[in-house]
Design a protein around this motif. Structure first.
Motif, PDB file in Angstrom:
ATOM      1  N   PHE A 111      52.619  64.885  37.327  1.00  0.00           N
ATOM      2  CA  PHE A 111      52.660  65.788  38.502  1.00  0.00           C
ATOM      3  C   PHE A 111      51.354  65.338  39.439  1.00  0.00           C
ATOM      4  N   VAL A 112      51.924  65.074  40.790  1.00  0.00           N
ATOM      5  CA  VAL A 112      50.786  65.046  41.987  1.00  0.00           C
ATOM      6  C   VAL A 112      50.742  66.052  42.744  1.00  0.00           C
ATOM      7  N   ASP A 113      49.616  66.744  43.007  1.00  0.00           N
ATOM      8  CA  ASP A 113      49.662  67.703  43.967  1.00  0.00           C
ATOM      9  C   ASP A 113      49.080  67.118  45.203  1.00  0.00           C
ATOM     10  N   ASP A 114      49.753  66.853  46.123  1.00  0.00           N
ATOM     11  CA  ASP A 114      49.277  66.155  47.559  1.00  0.00           C
ATOM     12  C   ASP A 114      48.719  67.200  48.528  1.00  0.00           C
ATOM     13  N   GLY A 115      47.599  67.738  47.990  1.00  0.00           N
ATOM     14  CA  GLY A 115      46.896  68.569  48.828  1.00  0.00           C
ATOM     15  C   GLY A 115      47.507  69.932  49.403  1.00  0.00           C
ATOM     16  N   SER A 116      48.426  70.614  48.525  1.00  0.00           N
ATOM     17  CA  SER A 116      48.913  71.702  48.683  1.00  0.00           C
ATOM     18  C   SER A 116      48.003  72.888  49.141  1.00  0.00           C
ATOM     19  N   ARG A 117      48.466  73.826  49.844  1.00  0.00           N
ATOM     20  CA  ARG A 117      48.018  74.974  50.369  1.00  0.00           C
ATOM     21  C   ARG A 117      48.194  76.052  49.799  1.00  0.00           C
ATOM     22  N   ASP A 118      49.287  76.204  49.070  1.00  0.00           N
ATOM     23  CA  ASP A 118      50.118  77.411  48.324  1.00  0.00           C
ATOM     24  C   ASP A 118      49.415  77.421  46.912  1.00  0.00           C
ATOM     25  N   ARG A 119      50.057  78.089  46.124  1.00  0.00           N
ATOM     26  CA  ARG A 119      49.852  78.242  44.719  1.00  0.00           C
ATOM     27  C   ARG A 119      50.644  77.001  43.824  1.00  0.00           C
ATOM     28  N   THR A 120      50.818  75.866  44.679  1.00  0.00           N
ATOM     29  CA  THR A 120      51.352  74.700  43.929  1.00  0.00           C
ATOM     30  C   THR A 120      50.514  74.152  42.622  1.00  0.00           C
ATOM     31  N   TYR A 121      49.135  73.923  43.079  1.00  0.00           N
ATOM     32  CA  TYR A 121      48.401  73.350  42.040  1.00  0.00           C
ATOM     33  C   TYR A 121      47.789  74.392  41.067  1.00  0.00           C
ATOM     34  N   ARG A 122      47.952  75.549  41.393  1.00  0.00           N
ATOM     35  CA  ARG A 122      47.757  76.832  40.186  1.00  0.00           C
ATOM     36  C   ARG A 122      48.579  76.636  39.148  1.00  0.00           C
ATOM     37  N   LEU A 123      49.839  76.851  39.782  1.00  0.00           N
ATOM     38  CA  LEU A 123      51.023  76.565  38.701  1.00  0.00           C
ATOM     39  C   LEU A 123      51.112  75.443  38.153  1.00  0.00           C
ATOM     40  N   LEU A 124      50.948  74.287  38.540  1.00  0.00           N
ATOM     41  CA  LEU A 124      50.718  72.939  37.886  1.00  0.00           C
ATOM     42  C   LEU A 124      49.614  72.928  36.833  1.00  0.00           C
ATOM     43  N   GLU A 125      48.449  73.468  37.150  1.00  0.00           N
ATOM     44  CA  GLU A 125      47.463  73.661  36.094  1.00  0.00           C
ATOM     45  C   GLU A 125      47.831  74.442  34.911  1.00  0.00           C
ATOM     46  N   GLU A 126      48.604  75.680  35.223  1.00  0.00           N
ATOM     47  CA  GLU A 126      48.957  76.409  34.093  1.00  0.00           C
ATOM     48  C   GLU A 126      49.904  75.720  33.166  1.00  0.00           C
ATOM     49  N   ILE A 127      50.727  74.915  33.714  1.00  0.00           N
ATOM     50  CA  ILE A 127      51.610  74.158  32.969  1.00  0.00           C
ATOM     51  C   ILE A 127      51.073  73.009  32.308  1.00  0.00           C
ATOM     52  N   ALA A 128      50.062  72.223  32.804  1.00  0.00           N
ATOM     53  CA  ALA A 128      49.362  71.339  32.039  1.00  0.00           C
ATOM     54  C   ALA A 128      48.523  71.819  30.923  1.00  0.00           C
ATOM     55  N   ALA A 129      48.055  73.154  31.210  1.00  0.00           N
ATOM     56  CA  ALA A 129      47.312  74.004  30.084  1.00  0.00           C
ATOM     57  C   ALA A 129      48.081  74.053  28.748  1.00  0.00           C
ATOM     58  N   VAL A 130      49.170  74.065  28.937  1.00  0.00           N
ATOM     59  CA  VAL A 130      50.246  74.212  27.837  1.00  0.00           C
ATOM     60  C   VAL A 130      51.224  73.117  27.400  1.00  0.00           C
ATOM     61  N   ASP A 131      51.012  72.305  27.861  1.00  0.00           N
ATOM     62  CA  ASP A 131      51.934  71.127  27.518  1.00  0.00           C
ATOM     63  C   ASP A 131      51.089  69.882  27.715  1.00  0.00           C
ATOM     64  N   SER A 132      50.653  69.017  26.633  1.00  0.00           N
ATOM     65  CA  SER A 132      49.881  67.889  26.714  1.00  0.00           C
ATOM     66  C   SER A 132      50.486  66.939  27.154  1.00  0.00           C
TER      67      SER A 132
ATOM     68  N   LYS B 205      45.127  65.855  40.929  1.00  0.00           N
ATOM     69  CA  LYS B 205      44.922  66.623  42.112  1.00  0.00           C
ATOM     70  C   LYS B 205      44.476  65.824  43.256  1.00  0.00           C
ATOM     71  N   LEU B 206      45.205  65.449  44.466  1.00  0.00           N
ATOM     72  CA  LEU B 206      44.313  64.726  45.491  1.00  0.00           C
ATOM     73  C   LEU B 206      43.568  65.577  46.324  1.00  0.00           C
ATOM     74  N   ARG B 207      42.628  65.028  46.726  1.00  0.00           N
ATOM     75  CA  ARG B 207      41.475  65.854  47.757  1.00  0.00           C
ATOM     76  C   ARG B 207      42.093  66.623  49.150  1.00  0.00           C
ATOM     77  N   ARG B 208      42.986  65.775  49.614  1.00  0.00           N
ATOM     78  CA  ARG B 208      43.905  66.374  50.790  1.00  0.00           C
ATOM     79  C   ARG B 208      45.213  65.993  50.594  1.00  0.00           C
TER      80      ARG B 208
END
Length: 325
Positions: free
Chosen positions: A39-60, A66-69
């Motif tokens: 999953f690639v977060d392309d500089g999202s400004r909403d909660r997209t990255y936070r949700l993806l981070e929670e998913i990655a934390a429970v599924d190896s 995460k891209l810088r912008r």
């Protein structure tokens, strides 16, 4: 190394992240083969990255990049492809307009031996004037210019063999032309019809301006496919024609002056200027072609560069995942 990698770029898709993950996971668990989700977060400004981070934390099996912008869809896909490790790579959008239940059909075609499997939105629900007609024209032109006989170049929903997609440099908005670029490498390509469900949540990131950019990309891709490794053949041909034309005019003016003794610069000033401009332009075009040849040589000898900058890569180790159960 997992057998399959599912690459999905996200940009401001907080309403769709969890649903897409659940659907892709359910489908891939029934494929009966090892897989990973990139999953690639392309500089999202909403909660997209936070949700993806929670998913990655429970599924190896989830690798989060995460891209810088916001670098754009092509660069986000390039980041996903570069960080994937599967033998087969499938790309799809993160807006749920690609049905994960169709993933096994793509994978089956790859198993048959195809190098690239492209989706075809045969029945589109988009606006006829703003989206469908311009898309059909662009796809028809792309098929004619590239020689690749498929109906839909624009969709991201495609599957590739690892060695094919990793040999294609992606930048700008070239992701829609991957089949054409792959054909240059001799890849075998097939097309399968896919559904085009309406967006369930969020807003589309595409407008009519994107259609106009596609037509400029068509010129680029035509040039790349025919002259990517021999730019001097393109610029040199035009330059040589200009020099011959200018030289012919200059020779005629010289002969006329010698025979008549008239002042050529005064009587035929426009032709005098045209001859000079053509000769000078021809020399410059040949010079551009030679510089292009140097760039081609540099391209094939330089280290691999990427059109994006990674902020972080998140993946939980399987040993850590076991502690959560």
């Amino acid at each position: 190394m997992p057998r399959y990698s599912i690459v999905v770029p996200f940009h401001n898709e907080e309403e769709n992240v969890t649903k897409l993950y659940d659907r892709v996971k359910d489908v891939m668990e029934h494929v009966n083969a090892s897989f990973e989700m990139v999953f690639v977060d392309d500089g999202s400004r909403d909660r997209t990255y936070r949700l993806l981070e929670e998913i990655a934390a429970v599924d190896s099996r989830v690798l989060l990049v995460k891209l810088r912008r916001n670098f754009g869809q092509t660069s986000a896909l390039a980041a996903g492809f570069d960080h994937s490790s599967g033998e087969y790579v499938l790309a799809m959008d993160g807006d749920l307009q690609h049905d994960p239940n169709e993933i096994p059909t793509f994978l089956a075609k790859l198993e048959e031996g195809y190098d690239v499997v492209s989706g075809w939105r045969a029945q589109r629900g988009d606006n006829m004037v703003m989206r469908r007609i311009p898309s059909r024209i662009a796809n028809w032109l792309m098929a004619k210019l590239s020689g690749v006989d498929i109906h839909d170049f624009g969709t991201t929903f495609k599957a590739y063999r690892r060695e094919v997609i990793h040999n294609i440099p992606l930048y700008g908005e070239m992701h829609r032309f991957i089949p054409a670029l792959a054909s240059w490498y001799g890849a075998s390509i097939c097309e399968i019809p896919i559904s085009n469900p309406a967006r369930e949540a969020g807003q589309s990131h595409y407008g009519i301006s994107r259609t106009f950019r596609v037509f400029f990309d068509l010129l680029t891709i035509r040039f790349l496919l025919k002259y990517m490794t021999r730019p001097l053949h393109f610029f040199g041909s035009i330059g040589a024609l200009a020099m011959v034309s200018g030289g012919g005019i200059a020779t005629w003016l010289l002969i006329y002056k010698l025979i008549s003794g008239h002042a050529v610069a005064g009587e035929h000033a426009p032709w005098f200027i045209i001859a000079g401009v053509l000769i000078l332009a021809g020399i410059q075009l040949i010079g551009v072609g030679l510089l292009g040849e140097l760039q081609v040589r540099h391209f094939f000898t330089q280290t691999q560069r990427t059109p994006y900058t990674v902020d972080r890569v998140v993946r939980m180790k399987p040993s850590e995942e076991s502690l959560l159960h």
